[in-house]
Design an enzyme around this catalytic site. Structure first.
Site, PDB file in Angstrom:
ATOM      1  N   ARG A  64     -65.267  79.641 -63.386  1.00 49.98           N
ATOM      2  CA  ARG A  64     -64.324  78.678 -63.947  1.00 49.98           C
ATOM      3  C   ARG A  64     -65.037  77.729 -64.913  1.00 49.98           C
ATOM      4  NH1 ARG A  64     -61.427  73.698 -61.302  1.00 49.98           N
ATOM      5  NH2 ARG A  64     -59.629  73.466 -62.694  1.00 49.98           N
ATOM      6  N   HIS A 109     -63.988  76.748 -68.745  1.00 53.32           N
ATOM      7  CA  HIS A 109     -63.790  75.372 -69.224  1.00 53.32           C
ATOM      8  C   HIS A 109     -64.786  75.011 -70.324  1.00 53.32           C
ATOM      9  CE1 HIS A 109     -61.096  73.462 -65.951  1.00 53.32           C
ATOM     10  NE2 HIS A 109     -60.857  74.758 -66.030  1.00 53.32           N
ATOM     11  N   ASP A 110     -65.955  75.622 -70.300  1.00 46.67           N
ATOM     12  CA  ASP A 110     -66.899  75.395 -71.393  1.00 46.67           C
ATOM     13  C   ASP A 110     -66.345  75.999 -72.680  1.00 46.67           C
ATOM     14  OD1 ASP A 110     -69.168  74.602 -72.742  1.00 46.67           O
ATOM     15  OD2 ASP A 110     -70.310  76.394 -72.206  1.00 46.67           O
ATOM     16  N   ASP A 142     -70.490  76.154 -75.622  1.00 51.23           N
ATOM     17  CA  ASP A 142     -71.661  75.438 -76.137  1.00 51.23           C
ATOM     18  C   ASP A 142     -72.269  74.504 -75.105  1.00 51.23           C
ATOM     19  OD1 ASP A 142     -69.795  73.421 -76.000  1.00 51.23           O
ATOM     20  OD2 ASP A 142     -70.297  72.562 -77.953  1.00 51.23           O
ATOM     21  N   ASN A 150     -61.327  68.873 -65.083  1.00 50.34           N
ATOM     22  CA  ASN A 150     -62.719  69.083 -64.707  1.00 50.34           C
ATOM     23  C   ASN A 150     -63.097  68.411 -63.401  1.00 50.34           C
ATOM     24  OD1 ASN A 150     -63.396  70.677 -66.811  1.00 50.34           O
ATOM     25  ND2 ASN A 150     -64.483  69.109 -67.959  1.00 50.34           N
ATOM     26  N   HIS A 170     -58.274  84.392 -61.029  1.00 55.02           N
ATOM     27  CA  HIS A 170     -57.735  83.694 -59.858  1.00 55.02           C
ATOM     28  C   HIS A 170     -57.691  84.592 -58.617  1.00 55.02           C
ATOM     29  CE1 HIS A 170     -55.723  80.450 -62.592  1.00 55.02           C
ATOM     30  NE2 HIS A 170     -57.028  80.323 -62.504  1.00 55.02           N
ATOM     31  N   THR A 171     -58.256  85.748 -58.710  1.00 49.22           N
ATOM     32  CA  THR A 171     -58.454  86.598 -57.538  1.00 49.22           C
ATOM     33  C   THR A 171     -59.576  86.064 -56.651  1.00 49.22           C
ATOM     34  OG1 THR A 171     -58.913  88.858 -56.808  1.00 49.22           O
ATOM     35  CG2 THR A 171     -60.067  88.155 -58.761  1.00 49.22           C
ATOM     36  N   ASP A 207     -56.072  83.645 -53.555  1.00 48.28           N
ATOM     37  CA  ASP A 207     -55.767  85.024 -53.165  1.00 48.28           C
ATOM     38  C   ASP A 207     -56.211  85.147 -51.707  1.00 48.28           C
ATOM     39  OD1 ASP A 207     -55.604  87.759 -52.808  1.00 48.28           O
ATOM     40  OD2 ASP A 207     -57.102  88.270 -54.320  1.00 48.28           O
ATOM     41  N   ASP A 224     -60.967  91.477 -57.048  1.00 47.25           N
ATOM     42  CA  ASP A 224     -60.221  92.740 -57.047  1.00 47.25           C
ATOM     43  C   ASP A 224     -58.919  92.545 -57.832  1.00 47.25           C
ATOM     44  OD1 ASP A 224     -58.708  91.147 -55.402  1.00 47.25           O
ATOM     45  OD2 ASP A 224     -59.321  92.147 -53.548  1.00 47.25           O
TER      46      ASP A 224
HETATM   47  C1  HEM Z   1     -54.436  80.806 -67.835  1.00 49.52           C
HETATM   48  C2  HEM Z   1     -54.671  79.520 -67.712  1.00 49.52           C
HETATM   49  C3  HEM Z   1     -55.348  78.931 -66.521  1.00 49.52           C
HETATM   50  C4  HEM Z   1     -54.893  77.903 -65.775  1.00 49.52           C
HETATM   51  C5  HEM Z   1     -53.629  77.116 -66.006  1.00 49.52           C
HETATM   52  C6  HEM Z   1     -55.837  77.697 -64.707  1.00 49.52           C
HETATM   53  C7  HEM Z   1     -55.735  76.726 -63.747  1.00 49.52           C
HETATM   54  C8  HEM Z   1     -56.551  76.605 -62.644  1.00 49.52           C
HETATM   55  C9  HEM Z   1     -56.420  75.605 -61.616  1.00 49.52           C
HETATM   56  C10 HEM Z   1     -55.394  74.485 -61.626  1.00 49.52           C
HETATM   57  C11 HEM Z   1     -57.353  75.838 -60.673  1.00 49.52           C
HETATM   58  C12 HEM Z   1     -57.573  75.084 -59.376  1.00 49.52           C
HETATM   59  C13 HEM Z   1     -58.226  73.741 -59.591  1.00 49.52           C
HETATM   60  C14 HEM Z   1     -58.172  72.932 -58.324  1.00 49.52           C
HETATM   61  O1  HEM Z   1     -57.110  72.390 -58.029  1.00 49.52           O
HETATM   62  O2  HEM Z   1     -59.189  72.887 -57.594  1.00 49.52           O
HETATM   63  C15 HEM Z   1     -58.087  76.995 -61.095  1.00 49.52           C
HETATM   64  C16 HEM Z   1     -59.119  77.560 -60.398  1.00 49.52           C
HETATM   65  C17 HEM Z   1     -59.877  78.587 -60.863  1.00 49.52           C
HETATM   66  N1  HEM Z   1     -59.771  79.180 -62.116  1.00 49.52           N
HETATM   67 FE1  HEM Z   1     -58.275  78.943 -63.423  1.00 49.52          FE
HETATM   68  N2  HEM Z   1     -56.837  78.608 -64.822  1.00 49.52           N
HETATM   69  C18 HEM Z   1     -56.586  79.379 -65.913  1.00 49.52           C
HETATM   70  C19 HEM Z   1     -57.396  80.378 -66.406  1.00 49.52           C
HETATM   71  C20 HEM Z   1     -58.607  80.723 -65.860  1.00 49.52           C
HETATM   72  C21 HEM Z   1     -59.585  81.570 -66.497  1.00 49.52           C
HETATM   73  C22 HEM Z   1     -59.456  82.133 -67.901  1.00 49.52           C
HETATM   74  C23 HEM Z   1     -60.612  81.700 -65.631  1.00 49.52           C
HETATM   75  C24 HEM Z   1     -61.909  82.459 -65.791  1.00 49.52           C
HETATM   76  C25 HEM Z   1     -62.019  83.562 -66.479  1.00 49.52           C
HETATM   77  C26 HEM Z   1     -60.268  80.952 -64.443  1.00 49.52           C
HETATM   78  C27 HEM Z   1     -61.021  80.906 -63.305  1.00 49.52           C
HETATM   79  C28 HEM Z   1     -60.727  80.130 -62.198  1.00 49.52           C
HETATM   80  C29 HEM Z   1     -61.465  80.218 -60.954  1.00 49.52           C
HETATM   81  C30 HEM Z   1     -62.560  81.208 -60.629  1.00 49.52           C
HETATM   82  C31 HEM Z   1     -60.948  79.225 -60.115  1.00 49.52           C
HETATM   83  C32 HEM Z   1     -61.427  78.864 -58.697  1.00 49.52           C
HETATM   84  C33 HEM Z   1     -62.470  77.762 -58.813  1.00 49.52           C
HETATM   85  C34 HEM Z   1     -63.122  77.364 -57.508  1.00 49.52           C
HETATM   86  O3  HEM Z   1     -63.014  78.065 -56.505  1.00 49.52           O
HETATM   87  O4  HEM Z   1     -63.777  76.294 -57.523  1.00 49.52           O
HETATM   88  N3  HEM Z   1     -59.058  80.352 -64.624  1.00 49.52           N
HETATM   89  N4  HEM Z   1     -57.592  77.426 -62.303  1.00 49.52           N
HETATM   90  C1  LIG Z   2     -68.001  67.097 -61.655  1.00 45.08           C
HETATM   91  C2  LIG Z   2     -67.661  65.758 -62.167  1.00 45.08           C
HETATM   92  O1  LIG Z   2     -68.340  65.197 -62.999  1.00 45.08           O
HETATM   93  N1  LIG Z   2     -66.557  65.234 -61.676  1.00 45.08           N
HETATM   94  C3  LIG Z   2     -66.089  63.947 -62.078  1.00 45.08           C
HETATM   95  C4  LIG Z   2     -64.710  64.096 -62.640  1.00 45.08           C
HETATM   96  O2  LIG Z   2     -64.148  62.863 -62.894  1.00 45.08           O
HETATM   97  C5  LIG Z   2     -64.061  61.989 -61.788  1.00 45.08           C
HETATM   98  C6  LIG Z   2     -63.291  60.776 -62.199  1.00 45.08           C
HETATM   99  O3  LIG Z   2     -63.782  60.223 -63.353  1.00 45.08           O
HETATM  100  C7  LIG Z   2     -65.464  61.674 -61.284  1.00 45.08           C
HETATM  101  O4  LIG Z   2     -65.420  60.819 -60.156  1.00 45.08           O
HETATM  102  C8  LIG Z   2     -66.130  62.988 -60.904  1.00 45.08           C
HETATM  103  O5  LIG Z   2     -67.466  62.755 -60.522  1.00 45.08           O
END
Ligand code: HEM
Ligand SMILES: CC(=O)N[C@H]1CO[C@H](CO)[C@@H](O)[C@@H]1O
Ligand SMILES: *[C@@H]1O[C@H](CO)[C@@H](O)[C@H](O)[C@H]1NC(C)=O
Ligand SMILES: *[C@@H]1O[C@H](CO)[C@@H](O)[C@H](O)[C@H]1NC(C)=O
Ligand SMILES: *[C@@H]1O[C@H](CO)[C@@H](O)[C@H](O)[C@H]1NC(C)=O
Ligand SMILES: *[C@@H]1O[C@H](CO)[C@@H](O)[C@H](O)[C@H]1NC(C)=O
Ligand SMILES: *[C@@H]1O[C@H](CO)[C@@H](O)[C@H](O)[C@H]1NC(C)=O
Ligand SMILES: *[C@@H]1O[C@H](CO)[C@@H](O)[C@H](O)[C@H]1NC(C)=O
Length: 329
Positions: free
Chosen positions: A63, A67-68, A75, A97, A195-196, A248, A256
């Site tokens: 993720r 986001h990068d 970058d 973030n 999101h798998t 998932d 998967d």
């Molecule tokens: C299509 C638009 C996307 C949206 C709206 C989205 C949104 C989100 C959100 C809201 C979360 C959970 C954050 C939280 O509440 O902790 C999440 C988790 C995650 N996203 Fe996405 N995402 C998107 C695309 C992607 C893409 C392109 C990737 C990577 C190729 C990705 C990989 C992940 C992964 C691996 C997690 C789990 C992170 C963890 O376990 O800490 N997502 N995403």
């Molecule tokens: C990983 C990280 O830097 N998280 C920050 C995201 O923003 C909040 C609110 O400003 C910080 O408290 C977290 O440390």
């Protein structure tokens, strides 16, 4: 004859421009072969050693790569704590973030690489390689990661907010967001397939559990039994911002295709996951995907590799940071 000469000069010019264009401004496989031949091996060893002890980090690191890349290109700007223009209001601070994890992991990898070749390997490349290697070591698919990215010097929280699509996104805003990064609908589907693995916090989807009648008076697009279960066992109040939920649940650590099966059964956790079934194009692609194998779909020239090339800085642009969280002074 003169005409022919003009044409051949023109062709020579095209070829020269072509060569210049391809050797400058593009990533290449094993970019550090001469400058730091062990770099990719050091990174891989670090990931293969550490991730099995903390497998949930694999999702976090994938993720982080997303986001990068979606903000100012891949970058390393997501890693910065501070820049002279934005002070401490860097991408890290922005809402999307706040749930990122794995920054100290990246610092650890950077340290290992710096010990071998100081000042050679960019943090942006480290993030891209770590994301791929983390997925592979947890049994997921492999994709190629050409390298040569340079690190950026700007990181701005408002830009993160503007460029990372929120989980409430509908299909057209997802399409627009991805298109603005050169990614098509197939890429959107395959990348959402990330999101798998991994987890979410309740606020990313609790409006689908608690408030859906308030939004345009529509019925929630989330399976009602699943929603009831989440309310009872996980997100017990709309203010819960600490509980984490697997996206998932049956195979949350396995990369998967089951995410796509969930999406088709209206059990994708986010509005943005459900949105993928509201377009005939993406829905039919998902139907195709669930018939296949995961390795097939992420192989070259896959969506992951394309994402890793978004607006990269190469050549003499940017810098090679000494510390991933800080621009060089
Ligand atoms: C299509 C638009 C996307 C949206 C709206 C989205 C949104 C989100 C959100 C809201 C979360 C959970 C954050 C939280 O509440 O902790 C999440 C988790 C995650 N996203 Fe996405 N995402 C998107 C695309 C992607 C893409 C392109 C990737 C990577 C190729 C990705 C990989 C992940 C992964 C691996 C997690 C789990 C992170 C963890 O376990 O800490 N997502 N995403
Ligand atoms: C990983 C990280 O830097 N998280 C920050 C995201 O923003 C909040 C609110 O400003 C910080 O408290 C977290 O440390
Ligand atoms: C951060 O980005 C926003 C939105 O693009 C812009 O308005 C603002 O001036 C930027 N901040 C700095 C300090 O560059
Ligand atoms: C950012 O800096 C300001 C002062 O410049 C300070 O008040 C604030 O606590 C800092 N925020 C973080 C998250 O460090
Ligand atoms: C999709 O979301 C955007 C941004 O919130 C909104 O402007 C647009 O009207 C929505 N489109 C549809 C078809 O609902
Ligand atoms: C719930 O719906 C109302 C009415 O549309 C809206 O104003 C409010 O922001 C929503 N709350 C949440 C948490 O989504
Ligand atoms: C999480 O919820 C608690 C209690 O409702 C609140 O005090 C806190 O500020 C919230 N944190 C965030 C990041 O919204
Ligand atoms: C960046 O911030 C994190 C915590 O927010 C801290 O652990 C780390 O040491 C900082 N790095 C630098 C180089 O300032």
């Amino acid at each position: 004859m003169a005409k022919f000469g003009d044409l051949s000069n023109f062709l020579v010019l095209c070829i020269l421009v072509g060569i210049a264009g391809s050797s400058y401004g593009q990533l290449q496989l094993n970019f550090y072969a001469k400058s730091c031949p062990q770099a990719e091996k050091i990174i891989q060893d670090y990931v293969y050693k550490q991730i099995p002890n903390a497998p949930s980090l694999a999702a976090a690191l994938l993720r982080m790569h997303f986001h990068d890349c979606f903000v100012r290109g891949c970058d390393g700007s997501v890693l910065l704590n501070f820049t002279s223009s934005t002070k401490n209001q860097t991408e890290k601070v922005a809402v999307p973030n706040q749930t990122l994890r794995g920054f100290s992991f990246i610092d650890g990898v950077k340290k290992a690489v710096e010990a071998e070749c100081p000042g050679v390997v960019s943090c942006a490349d480290i993030v891209a390689l770590v994301a791929r290697d983390s997925v592979v070591v947890t049994g997921g698919p492999y994709w190629k990661v050409p390298t040569g990215r340079r690190d950026g010097e700007i990181s701005n929280a408002s830009e993160a907010l503007a460029n990372i699509p929120p989980p409430t996104s509908n299909f057209s805003s997802l399409q627009t967001s991805f298109a603005s990064k050169g990614l098509d609908l197939k890429d959107l589907v395959l990348l959402s397939g990330a999101h798998t693995i991994g987890v979410s916090h309740c606020p990313s989807f609790s409006s689908r559990l608690y408030n859906f009648t308030g939004v345009w008076g529509k019925k929630s697009s989330l399976d009602s039994e699943y929603a009831a279960n989440l309310k009872m066992k996980k997100c017990k109040s709309i203010n819960d911002n600490t509980t984490i939920v697997e996206m998932d649940p049956e195979s949350s650590s396995k990369f998967d295709l089951s995410y796509f099966q969930l999406v088709l059964r209206r059990k994708g956790l986010f509005q943005s996951d459900a949105a993928l079934t509201t377009s005939a194009t993406t829905k039919s692609f998902i139907n195709q995907l669930v018939q296949g194998s995961v390795k097939q779909f992420y192989a070259e020239p896959g969506a992951m590799e394309k994402m890793g090339k978004i607006e990269v800085k190469t050549g003499s642009a940017g810098e090679i940071r000494k510390h991933c969280a800080a621009v060089n002074s």
